[in-house]
Design a protein around this motif. Structure first.
Motif, PDB file in Angstrom:
ATOM      1  N   UNK A  91      16.181  -3.672   2.537  1.00  0.00           N
ATOM      2  CA  UNK A  91      14.981  -4.154   2.021  1.00  0.00           C
ATOM      3  C   UNK A  91      14.331  -5.158   2.970  1.00  0.00           C
ATOM      4  N   UNK A  92      14.882  -5.776   4.093  1.00  0.00           N
ATOM      5  CA  UNK A  92      14.664  -6.801   5.019  1.00  0.00           C
ATOM      6  C   UNK A  92      14.020  -5.828   5.872  1.00  0.00           C
ATOM      7  N   UNK A  93      14.307  -4.576   6.137  1.00  0.00           N
ATOM      8  CA  UNK A  93      13.619  -3.755   7.297  1.00  0.00           C
ATOM      9  C   UNK A  93      12.852  -2.861   6.981  1.00  0.00           C
ATOM     10  N   UNK A  94      12.380  -2.506   5.695  1.00  0.00           N
ATOM     11  CA  UNK A  94      11.423  -1.594   5.359  1.00  0.00           C
ATOM     12  C   UNK A  94      10.761  -1.947   4.078  1.00  0.00           C
ATOM     13  N   UNK A  95       9.636  -1.351   3.520  1.00  0.00           N
ATOM     14  CA  UNK A  95       9.070  -1.477   2.381  1.00  0.00           C
ATOM     15  C   UNK A  95       9.727  -0.806   1.191  1.00  0.00           C
ATOM     16  N   UNK A  96       9.614  -1.588   0.044  1.00  0.00           N
ATOM     17  CA  UNK A  96      10.358  -0.919  -0.964  1.00  0.00           C
ATOM     18  C   UNK A  96      10.061   0.646  -1.429  1.00  0.00           C
ATOM     19  N   UNK A  97       8.362   0.793  -1.372  1.00  0.00           N
ATOM     20  CA  UNK A  97       8.158   2.015  -1.641  1.00  0.00           C
ATOM     21  C   UNK A  97       8.694   3.163  -0.815  1.00  0.00           C
ATOM     22  N   UNK A  98       8.864   2.578   0.562  1.00  0.00           N
ATOM     23  CA  UNK A  98       9.597   3.788   1.410  1.00  0.00           C
ATOM     24  C   UNK A  98      10.862   3.978   1.263  1.00  0.00           C
ATOM     25  N   UNK A 101       0.881  -1.218   0.097  1.00  0.00           N
ATOM     26  CA  UNK A 101       0.210  -0.019   0.070  1.00  0.00           C
ATOM     27  C   UNK A 101       1.002   1.291   0.214  1.00  0.00           C
ATOM     28  N   UNK A 102       0.882   2.105  -1.054  1.00  0.00           N
ATOM     29  CA  UNK A 102       1.591   3.150  -1.278  1.00  0.00           C
ATOM     30  C   UNK A 102       1.089   4.435  -0.730  1.00  0.00           C
ATOM     31  N   UNK A 103       1.391   5.080   0.446  1.00  0.00           N
ATOM     32  CA  UNK A 103       0.643   6.143   0.697  1.00  0.00           C
ATOM     33  C   UNK A 103       0.737   7.167   0.099  1.00  0.00           C
ATOM     34  N   UNK A 104      -0.016   8.446   0.516  1.00  0.00           N
ATOM     35  CA  UNK A 104      -0.054   9.651  -0.601  1.00  0.00           C
ATOM     36  C   UNK A 104       1.233  10.280  -0.493  1.00  0.00           C
ATOM     37  N   UNK A 105       1.844  10.466   0.916  1.00  0.00           N
ATOM     38  CA  UNK A 105       3.138  11.092   1.225  1.00  0.00           C
ATOM     39  C   UNK A 105       4.126  10.426   0.377  1.00  0.00           C
ATOM     40  N   UNK A 106       4.260   9.057   0.595  1.00  0.00           N
ATOM     41  CA  UNK A 106       5.398   8.373  -0.549  1.00  0.00           C
ATOM     42  C   UNK A 106       5.383   8.927  -1.953  1.00  0.00           C
ATOM     43  N   UNK A 107       4.073   9.093  -2.617  1.00  0.00           N
ATOM     44  CA  UNK A 107       3.806   9.389  -4.108  1.00  0.00           C
ATOM     45  C   UNK A 107       4.480  10.842  -3.858  1.00  0.00           C
ATOM     46  N   UNK A 108       4.244  11.757  -2.945  1.00  0.00           N
ATOM     47  CA  UNK A 108       4.483  13.207  -3.092  1.00  0.00           C
ATOM     48  C   UNK A 108       6.084  13.198  -2.704  1.00  0.00           C
ATOM     49  N   UNK A 109       6.837  12.447  -1.966  1.00  0.00           N
ATOM     50  CA  UNK A 109       8.204  12.256  -2.032  1.00  0.00           C
ATOM     51  C   UNK A 109       8.830  12.076  -3.420  1.00  0.00           C
ATOM     52  N   UNK A 110       8.016  11.177  -4.028  1.00  0.00           N
ATOM     53  CA  UNK A 110       8.818  10.629  -5.298  1.00  0.00           C
ATOM     54  C   UNK A 110       8.529  11.820  -6.103  1.00  0.00           C
ATOM     55  N   UNK A 111       7.437  12.292  -6.356  1.00  0.00           N
ATOM     56  CA  UNK A 111       7.201  13.503  -7.351  1.00  0.00           C
ATOM     57  C   UNK A 111       8.145  14.566  -7.163  1.00  0.00           C
ATOM     58  N   UNK A 112       8.455  14.974  -5.781  1.00  0.00           N
ATOM     59  CA  UNK A 112       9.031  16.073  -5.456  1.00  0.00           C
ATOM     60  C   UNK A 112      10.778  15.760  -5.909  1.00  0.00           C
ATOM     61  N   UNK A 113      10.951  14.450  -5.690  1.00  0.00           N
ATOM     62  CA  UNK A 113      12.376  14.079  -6.151  1.00  0.00           C
ATOM     63  C   UNK A 113      12.513  14.204  -7.415  1.00  0.00           C
TER      64      UNK A 113
END
Length: 325
Positions: free
Chosen positions: A265-272, A156-168
């Motif tokens: 990748x063992x410690x957090x989700x890929x989208x994070x 599940x990709x949260x809106x703030x993750x998408x925002x970080x990607x777009x900002x990048x």
């Protein structure tokens, strides 16, 4: 008086032994992914360190593209990785039967192919493009990772993750300056590399759910060396002693980078983790200035600031979510 038979301690000892065994996993399985455990700070630190190692490899490859073809540099890189890993496993007394054991052999080989294709595409682009610019184009990868993590991993990709990607990506756009003449045929190669690198990171995340760290690392070196050997026969030049030193040096750095990446990748989700791929641009800017005299422009500095802010924003949000979960 009825005497009770002495109480056997065999059952107790056996149970205690079973508990101990469950608490003390095999050293090569210590990092097997547990979906109930999330450590975003450690995951991000490992990702940034991994990207730093990879950036040094990229800069080294660019410095030698005048002497060897990019595909041969990739071959030497994987040969160096594989030899480094074999030495590492020998020191830790890992057996070959343990290393080759995998539940997903097809995915292991596809992952190695994605990585080899990604690096070859990038190195070809580095032959014709400045380090920072080629790196910037490759930053479509985090967007691909975030999107593919939904389709392939069910995250599940949260809106703030998408925002970080777009900002990048906005930060990348500031650096690249569309219409500045950077967009030539060579610019397509880092873009292809970005697609392959996204698939590589996604398959890494998939494998960490079932495979142990050492097995993944072993197949990284083995499959990468074999895939690149198939390609290098068309571009072979006899390496000099200096070139062999480059092969083994970059291989050592690559092995360290992949060790950090797998555990990240063992410690957090890929989208994070995806937005922190952008830190590679910071590494590329610094190395480009130190090694090739590429002075960062105002656009480069501004874009880097945007990228850093985007990365720390998503880390802050994840930390807040974990705290109040």
């Amino acid at each position: 008086m009825i005497r009770r038979p002495p109480r056997s301690t065999q059952g107790v000892s056996s149970a205690a032994s079973d508990v101990y065994k469950r608490q003390k996993p095999h050293r090569s399985e210590i990092f097997v992914y547990n979906s109930t455990t999330t450590r975003p700070n450690a995951a991000v630190a490992l990702m940034i360190l991994s990207i730093g190692f990879i950036s040094v490899v990229d800069a080294t490859a660019k410095a030698f593209t005048d002497e060897l073809h990019a595909v041969q540099l990739v071959w030497g890189y994987f040969v160096g990785i594989f030899i480094t890993l074999l030495v590492y496993f020998a020191i830790r007394r890992e057996t070959l039967s343990t290393l080759i054991k995998t539940n997903r052999p097809f995915l292991q080989w596809m992952r190695g192919g994605y990585l080899a294709a990604s690096i070859m595409s990038l190195f070809v682009g580095l032959t014709f493009l400045p380090l920072a610019e080629a790196t910037a184009i490759g930053f479509m990868a985090p967007l691909f990772i975030t999107g593919l993590s939904m389709l392939l991993l069910g995250e599940k990709v949260s809106p703030h993750r998408w925002l970080a990607v777009v900002a990048g990506l906005i930060g990348v756009g500031i650096i690249v300056r569309p219409g500045s003449g950077l967009w030539q045929w060579a610019a397509v190669m880092p873009l292809i590399g970005a697609v392959c690198f996204a698939l590589y990171q996604i398959t890494t995340r998939m494998l960490t759910a079932t495979e142990n760290t050492h097995s993944i690392l072993f197949y990284t070196g083995l499959t990468g060396a074999i895939w690149s050997t198939v390609a290098v026969v068309f571009f072979w030049r006899t390496p000099q002693l200096t070139h062999w030193a480059v092969f083994f040096g970059t291989g050592l750095l690559g092995a360290c980078a992949h060790l950090c990446l797998v555990n990240s990748f063992r410690l957090a989700q890929a989208s994070l983790i995806a937005p922190f791929n952008y830190t590679k641009l910071l590494w590329a800017t610094i190395l480009g200035y130190l090694l090739f005299g590429d002075t960062p422009t105002l656009n480069t500095l501004t874009g880097c600031i945007v990228i850093v802010v985007a990365g720390f924003y998503v880390l802050y949000r994840e930390s807040q979510s974990a705290e109040y979960a």
